[in-house]
Each structure stands twice: as structure tokens, then as C-alpha cells.
Design an enzyme around this catalytic site. Sequence first.
Site, PDB file in Angstrom:
ATOM      1  N   SER B  31      61.903  47.915  54.422  1.00  0.00           N
ATOM      2  CA  SER B  31      61.409  47.234  53.220  1.00  0.00           C
ATOM      3  C   SER B  31      62.112  45.902  52.993  1.00  0.00           C
ATOM      4  CB  SER B  31      61.600  48.133  51.994  1.00  0.00           C
ATOM      5  OG  SER B  31      60.912  49.347  52.142  1.00  0.00           O
ATOM      6  N   HIS B  68      64.660  49.097  46.111  1.00  0.00           N
ATOM      7  CA  HIS B  68      65.091  49.841  47.300  1.00  0.00           C
ATOM      8  C   HIS B  68      65.467  48.907  48.440  1.00  0.00           C
ATOM      9  CE1 HIS B  68      60.740  49.311  47.270  1.00  0.00           C
ATOM     10  NE2 HIS B  68      60.732  49.385  48.573  1.00  0.00           N
ATOM     11  N   LEU B 178      52.490  48.522  53.802  1.00  0.00           N
ATOM     12  CA  LEU B 178      52.798  49.952  53.890  1.00  0.00           C
ATOM     13  C   LEU B 178      53.641  50.409  52.707  1.00  0.00           C
ATOM     14  CD1 LEU B 178      53.595  50.195  57.704  1.00  0.00           C
ATOM     15  CD2 LEU B 178      51.635  51.216  56.528  1.00  0.00           C
ATOM     16  N   GLU B 355      54.475  48.193  25.003  1.00  0.00           N
ATOM     17  CA  GLU B 355      55.823  48.668  24.696  1.00  0.00           C
ATOM     18  C   GLU B 355      56.758  48.588  25.890  1.00  0.00           C
ATOM     19  OE1 GLU B 355      53.015  50.356  24.081  1.00  0.00           O
ATOM     20  OE2 GLU B 355      52.852  50.406  21.891  1.00  0.00           O
TER      21      GLU B 355
END
Lengths: 612, 612
Positions: B31, B68, B178, B355
Site C-alpha cells: 500500500s 496503514h 486493489l 456530524e
Amino acid sequence: MQSDDRRELAQQLRVDTVRAPSVTGSGHPTSGMSAAELMAVLLDGYLHYDFSAPDNPLNDHLIFSKGHATPLLYALYKAAGAIDDDELMTYRLRGSRLEGHPTPVLPWVDVGTGSLGQGLPFGVGIALAGKRLDRLPYRVWVLCGDSEMAEGSVWEAFERAAYEQLDHLTAIIDVNRLGQRGPTQYEWDTDVYRRRAEAFGWHAVEVDGHDVDAVDGAYAEAVATPGKPTVIIARTVKGKGVSAVENVGGQHGKAIADVDAAIAELGGARDIGVSVSAPTGNGKPHVFETGSGELPTWNVGEKVATRGAYGAALAALGTVRGDVVALDGEVSNSTMSEKFKHAHPERFFEMYIAEQQMIAAAVGMAARGWVPFASTFSAFTSRAYDFVRMAAVSRASIRVTGSHAGVEIGQDGPSQMGLEDIAAYRAIHGSTVLYPADANATAKLVAAMADRAGVSYLRTTRGATPVIHEPDADITIGGSAILTSSDDDVVTICAAGITVHEALRAAETLAGDGVSVRVIDCYSIKPLDADTVREAVAATGGRAVTVEDHRAEGGLGDAVLDALADSGVCSRVRKLAVRTMPGSATSAEQLADAGIDATAIAAAVRDLARKA
Amino acid sequence: MQSDDRRELAQQLRVDTVRAPSVTGSGHPTSGMSAAELMAVLLDGYLHYDFSAPDNPLNDHLIFSKGHATPLLYALYKAAGAIDDDELMTYRLRGSRLEGHPTPVLPWVDVGTGSLGQGLPFGVGIALAGKRLDRLPYRVWVLCGDSEMAEGSVWEAFERAAYEQLDHLTAIIDVNRLGQRGPTQYEWDTDVYRRRAEAFGWHAVEVDGHDVDAVDGAYAEAVATPGKPTVIIARTVKGKGVSAVENVGGQHGKAIADVDAAIAELGGARDIGVSVSAPTGNGKPHVFETGSGELPTWNVGEKVATRGAYGAALAALGTVRGDVVALDGEVSNSTMSEKFKHAHPERFFEMYIAEQQMIAAAVGMAARGWVPFASTFSAFTSRAYDFVRMAAVSRASIRVTGSHAGVEIGQDGPSQMGLEDIAAYRAIHGSTVLYPADANATAKLVAAMADRAGVSYLRTTRGATPVIHEPDADITIGGSAILTSSDDDVVTICAAGITVHEALRAAETLAGDGVSVRVIDCYSIKPLDADTVREAVAATGGRAVTVEDHRAEGGLGDAVLDALADSGVCSRVRKLAVRTMPGSATSAEQLADAGIDATAIAAAVRDLARKA
């Protein structure tokens, strides 16, 4: 009806929308008055609904996402003959089913609304059920307010509906320009809504919401548009028809001051009844084929993650029950709902990373009688908390599974740790909260959840843990399991999930030192097996340690204290829970650092045993 | 740097992105690898940041909304010289500040991320602070994942940023196709994101995310685009550069199996340092003018709604403190934050009905040192629960006020009733939970909240109630007030907010019957004044009644039980709380129906007094 008659019907709806709030001097008449023509034309020309048979599976579904517009909704019910005028005039009175915001206390209401931005996501759930589960041609109509378009959940719904090509879903945005405390962001710039809706893949129609013929045309276009949902963006005037409040600020949520004058200005009372078209045909909801099978079991001592057991059990349940469906928030390979997906792809719904829409879809499917199980990380179930709250108001029976509970997950750190979920779910009305320690208990609880009314929450663990319950153990909602017990026990340890294993280790260590403890697996946190807990604590001199991989507030410890509170058992309870902000570390390090591992439990027991 | 050097830098970032997760065998290298060029060009060419002085108010802000991707973030820090390689290789180890997802344990991290769809809303908060509060030219850069675009909160952020014309905010979407368990909904169809972003009022640039020159051009365009925020939609390849994982499914969140081979394929280790441009100039954050003033007070016996006292106190606080700011979710005329808005319009933020973005904006403003108070109905604070949870992970000091608490609101019904909020907020790490019974207590607690670290929650009541505390009463966080007391007291009543008044009425009735009770106003529910509660319960024979306008789980009752749990006080506590699903009724009827009014309290006291 002819156009003129529809205009008259709209005026009647307005009159009743003004009258109902006058009963208690509370309600939102102006928010209904803007949508009178929109609803008059829908009721007369497009809604297919048998008000005498609300359970007819072929009925359309009408949802007021702007739930505060109940005076208009109930005026519709009266025009359709579903309620009479006497009942209309019980609006908001104690005991009336005509509540301030709609709930399924009324048989024609599918879901509770009033928390804005939820009706459309619920509608997407019903529409998904219609297309992929029921496989019936009913349509879903959702009346939205313009203010609520600011809620992100609305755009989760727009995305899901377009992606799933829900062309039997129509949203109607009542663009009345005025929110609660002033103008909306875009006022009457309906193009803004159109551009967004189109970008999200919807067919959009802009219309004058007070022109009954234009509105009719918009509905016709919605019905005739295949492959995508339609949104009707209707320019309207708040408080339309009564000059004292028409397009006037500061009138939101206020009963009309001079009702008689308002009724006179609206042309007086009318008595128009609408013969709402009942659905035709006799289609029945699709029934999925089932097979024979049994819940999976595991041998004592096997190491299995309870999340894996969840997936396996859900898949097995889906084999024997065709009404069970599963939804997941793009983490099915972590929650292990992918096992269901592979076994029953037609009944699996990938909701991507949109937890609010996921829970809302589960509520919508439950409204159609399906048995939904929705899953994501326990931490991320918090994203949809208002939807879970409204699921209870909706009297929906839904099941939510939160995996990766607590600090046990290890290195991923606090953002991924569900540490507040037990507190959050315990506080939901009528809820069930389960946290099994092993695979066999998990499987049995999954099966029990399918038959459980209300919101059920199951918490699962990331790592593999030893199976401790025999395959035929008696595991039930409201039950518990005493894992160690002797007449010499000096302290009761109440644990659940991962901490059961730590408690057993602590018991072993303590036994080696001659300290005997009673370990209870409190896998059913709500309802808690209060009798067993009370008896055990009484038998161990009132001494108890509770230990949980969760915050100290609102979790297992508080549930145990609640069981003892008014019992007459004079107790001394030490709560072990996560009281620090974790970082990254291994699972064992995390449990140790939080003070909820075997060492911490043993220390607490020893200290407590020294007390009176 | 020249383009070739930037390419080399990107490869170095990839190498470190592969190496760091190898330490514990956990993390999300693929990632980060997709965004290496995007971040290399940003670090070298566009980010203005003094890593030696993270508190420099002129620094830009870089947020990894895809939290992440920490291996890449930390590789950036290393390239910038902020951390060394030894520290990089502590990634995810116990005690390391390089956690699995970023938290402000690191001085260069503003907010905790890792719950997807939150980084951009946080960034909007910082950008709002930059434009309207600090009034400094810093830029905010937010790296988003494509999967998280499914979160509705992202679209709340898109809306807010465009509406507020935050042209110093740039979102970068790393479209690597992905997600965790498979392809995203739109894979590489970047046009989908462009159309949506444009419809929401952003400038959008589509780019090949691995072409450093194209990426440079996109940033230049972002910086040069006035009046609206820019989103860079970058087509990238997940796991780019390592053939074993490049564009391969099933590789999310997994360390690279063969690290040496991967590093070799990436061209080996490099040692490129980047001289990140420090911000120039010596601008200082804007300081709002303050005046003298005092908190409002009210006379005992006056009838005032605590929500009104909240608004008045907040407005007064804003007069003497320039750092106090207010946000509201389009209900400022109900929460009464409109009093602040009228007094200090420059420091008031209308967040409309969103909110999640409201709480996120508060977190962003807190990261810049402002003192935000956010308000909506208590029921709707649940909408942002995951953001509140992440506010704690972000170490943010924010204040949330939930008005219209409990069944007391009357006719509006359950959708509008906050009945789970105390449980939810108690479970937040480091939180403070306050529920004053009168206006004077409210005002003092509002002032105390401004100095309180962490998440503080204040619960206010809709209806007017009599002032019971003298203007100079000692009301503090962690305190309580004994309202009735004598040596003859047989039961302690712990109440908060609206139920304090019911408890006082019950005490009066009981006194008439010769039954003396001790009533404690537990306005500080967390931290609870445990000593006072323990002493009182011990003095009343261990007998206590708790009464709250909230669910029975996780609220005041559980807090009182917790205070008694390990105290050695042998107690018998009866919890009165809302255990039914309310409908519509008057406030008095609701309190009666829920069994939390004076009559119910008196009955519980009488019954309890008969027990040992």
C-alpha cells in the site's frame, strides 16, 4: 385522478399536516407542507400498496427519510383509509402509535427514521432485498430532505444503489431551501444535487415540486428508467400554502400558531379518499435452496480463531437456512465471512468500506424478513453506531459481528482495536452481546443469533486459541460456563473471549500455589448469566476479579457489577480492563501491558484473597 | 532534485517500505509502494516543513488518510532526516513510536489515522483552522486510498472543503486498484473519482502516479488553483516495483516474503537525503481579541434549560478566551451554540448535518492548538462515534456537547433521544463525561472543559429546570454535590441532570413520610467523585438508588457500581434507568413511563429501605 383532484388532495394533506401538530403544539408541519404535491401524486398515481395487507410481499415501500415530516405521512395514511381522523388527532400523544417520528409500531412503516440521512440507506437495503433476495418487482420510494444531503451516509447510499443498478429505487429530494436553523448550503440550486447524483451514477430529474403534472412526469420517468436508480430533485417551498409560514425562516419544528386561519387559507377541510393501487399478481418471495448439514465442531485442544469459526458456522447455517444472508465491509478475508460468500455467493453482499450503509442494508433486509449477519472489524462497527441505535428503534433483528477485538490484535495498534464495542452495544435497547472464547461456543452462538430478536453483537478474536468447550457443550444466549470449580475456591474470575484463556492460565498458576479459583466463561455478556455469577461470587466469599480486553467502562466488569448490585451478595470486585492507550506490540505483550494477562489476573486474585 | 533523482528517491522509499515490515513480519508494504513517486515529489518539491521544529505554525501538514501505509510515511521521515535507520527498524516493536498506524506519539503526526475515511475530514479541520483561525498560508496534503472513497465521511469532507473554498488543501488519491480483499469498485476508472470530485466543487487532476514529472505538474496545478481545493487522482500500481507483489491480489497487509530479492529488484539500498524546504517568513497564528467578562450566573430557583446555560457560558468564555471556537451540526438554535455564533461569528463553524466532519474538524483544529466545542443533539453524537474514538487515539483535546438528552425531550420520540451517549463516551480512553442539573453547574463545567485534556462530553437537557446550585458553588470536574443529608439517611440517591430534580422531589415526599435520604448530584460522571459516593453509601447502610435518563448499561449506575466495586463497602444498589422503548409523550409522562421520576425513585427507596 385528474390534475385538479390531485391539487385538492395536496391541499387536504396540508390541512391535516397543519392539524395534527396542533394536538400537542409540537411537530414539523412546514416540513410536510413542502412535499404535499410530491406525495399526493405518488399516492394516487404510483405507489402500489395494499394498506389492508401490509405484509403483502409485493407491496411497494415508502420511507420518509425526513422522518420529522410525520404529519404529512400520517395525512397520507388517512387519505389512503389506513387510519381515521380520530387517530390522526392522537398525534404525539402518550400511547399513540402516531409518534413524532415514524417507527414500525405502525404496520406500514418499515424502518424508524428521524436521524437524518438514514432513510435512503435503509431504502437501499430494501431495494437490494427486492432485487437479489425476494426477487420481486416492488419499488422503493424514499422522501429525503435537502438538509440531510450533507450526511455522508446519503452518498454511501447513492454509491451502493448505482453500483447495484437498483432501478426500482427512487429518491425524492424535497428541496425546500430551509433547514432547521436557516438556509441550506445550496438553497434552490438544484443543479448541485443533480450534478452529484449523476456523478454517482443516478438518473436525475429536476422538477417544480408543486406542479402536479411535472411531478407525475418525473415519476413516470423514474419508473421508465432502466439500469439505474432515479432521483427526483424537487424545488419546493417550505410551509407552502400558509402565508404566515411559507418560505419563512424560524418555522422549523413549530406547530402553526393560528390553525384555523391556516386551514381557511388552504381552502378548508376536505374529505378526499385515495384508492391506492394494490400490487397486482401473486408473486412470492424467492426461496433459496437449502441442504442438510450440521454446524461445524472442533476437538478440544485444537487451535482455531473464533473469527474463523464464525465464518465456518455462518456458511454452515446458510446451507440449512435459506433466509440467512451476509454483508461485509470489504474485510471478509479478515472477518472470515468470505466462507459464507464462497458457499452462498447469491446471498453475500459486498458493501465495501461503508459501514453505515452496511448496517442500514441489514436493517432494510431484516424489514423484509431476511436474517442478516453484517461483519467488519469490531473497531469499525463504531462507525455505524447511530445506525445500530436506529436499528433498535426500527425493531430490526440484525446481527453484527466485530472481529479483531481488543489489544489482542497486536502490532496494528489502537486505531484497529475494538475497545469500546461492548459498552456501545450493551447500551442498545434490547441488544444481545456475545464474546465466545472458542470455536465451538462461537458456532453455537452464531446459530442462536439467527433466531434472536433485536440487535445481536458477536465479538471475535484475531488469533487462534485452544478449543475449550466440548462439541456438545451447552452454550446458549444468557448462559455461561464454569470452567474450574471446587469447594475451596476463594475468588471468582469472570472472563470472556481472549481473557478466558488468560484466566485459565492464571488458575493453573494459582493452583500450583494452593490458591483455588472459580473461572467463569461469561460468553454471553448481555444477557449475562447473573444467577451463576451471583452464586459463584457468594461461594467465593464475595470476591471476584473481572477481566476483559476492553475499556473499563461499560463492558464485562460493569455487567458483572450490575448482576451483583441489588443481589444482597456483599462483594468485592476487582475489574481488570484496558486502561492505557496501547501502541504496537505482540499480542502477548499487549495483554501484559494492559494488565489483563494471566500474570495480572493471578496478582489481582492474590491481592484480593488477602482482603476480608 | 532532477526527475531522475526523484525516481531514485522513490525507489529508496520503496526499499524502506519493504524493509520496515520485515522486522515483525507485519505491515502494509504494498500500500506504500504504490505511492512512492507521489510522496517523493511532494517531499522534495512541495512540502514546506521544518522537521526540526514540528511546532512551527507555518509548517505544512501531511496526513496519511490511508494510515496503514506507515512504512512509506516512516521512509519519508527517514529520507527527511527526522528519524534514522535504526529507528526505522523498530517498526511495530513494543515501545517504538513507529506504530502500525500513525499517531501523534510522533511529533510530525497531527492526527491518528487507520480508521479509513478520517484523514481527509481531519485535514479539512486543519485547513479550516489555517484559513479562518490561524490565518497562515500553510498547506494541507492528504494521501488517500481509493478504497476509502466509499466512506461517506470522505464526501462530507469534499463538501465542506469546497464550500469553504479551502484552496490550500490538496487530496491525493492513490488509485492502486486493489483493496484489502480484492479489486475496488471502480479499479482504474479514475474518471469516476474525477466526476464526483468536480460535482462536489473540487478541481481535479488525473495523473499517472508513477510519472514524477506528471506528478510534479499536478502539484503545481494544485498550488496554482485558487478558490477551490484540488484532488490529484493518481493511477498507480499496488506493490509497484516488486514483481512478486506488483498488481497481485491477496498481498494487502502482508510483509514481503523475500525481502532481499525485493530490495535487489528495486536496485538495492540507497542513501538519499532530502532537504525538505522549511516554511519561510515568520508569520504567527492570528490572535482573536478578547475582552473582560465573567461567566453568567443565575439565581437559585430560576428556571433555565441547561442547553441555554451552555450557550451563554460558551459565549462568555469566548469573550475572555480567544482560543475557544465552536462548531455545530445545523442545530445551533437547539443546542444554543447560536449564542456563541452571535457573539463570535468569526470563530463559529456551521458544519451542517455532517456530524462526522464536525468532530473531525474539531480534532483538526485541536491539532493546531485551538479549543473546539462541537455540539449537536446527544442522540446524533453517536453518528460520529468512530471519530470520537479516533480523537482519543489522536490525543486530541476536544469538547462535545449533546443536547436534548434522554426521554425528557418528550414528544419527538426515541429517534431524537440520546440514551446511549453516556455509555459511549465513558468508554472512550481518557474521556470526561459531565451531566449538570442546573445552569450554574453547566456554566462552571463549560469553563472547566476548556482546560481539560482529552475528549470531554457535556450532556444538556431540553426543558427548563430550576437552578439549585448557588452561583458560587464549588462545581468541578471530578466533583459532586450532596444536596440533602442528615444522620438519619437510610438510602443514598445518586442522580445526574434531569433526574436530580426528580430525586429532590422524591426526597421531599419521603421526608414527609419520615424517610430520610441523601441525594448526590453526580454531575461529573467520569471522573466520578468516588470518595463522596462511597462515604455516602457507607453512611446509609450500603443502600443506594441510582437514577438516570439513559439506558441501564454503561451510564451513571454502572459508574456508581464501579466506585463501590472494590471499596469494601458492602452495598445494595438499585439502578433506575430507561429499560423500555419510548414513544411520544410529554416530558413528565416519559419520565414516569421509564420509571425514573420522583414516584419511581421514592418507591425504590422504600423498597430498598426494607432490605437488610
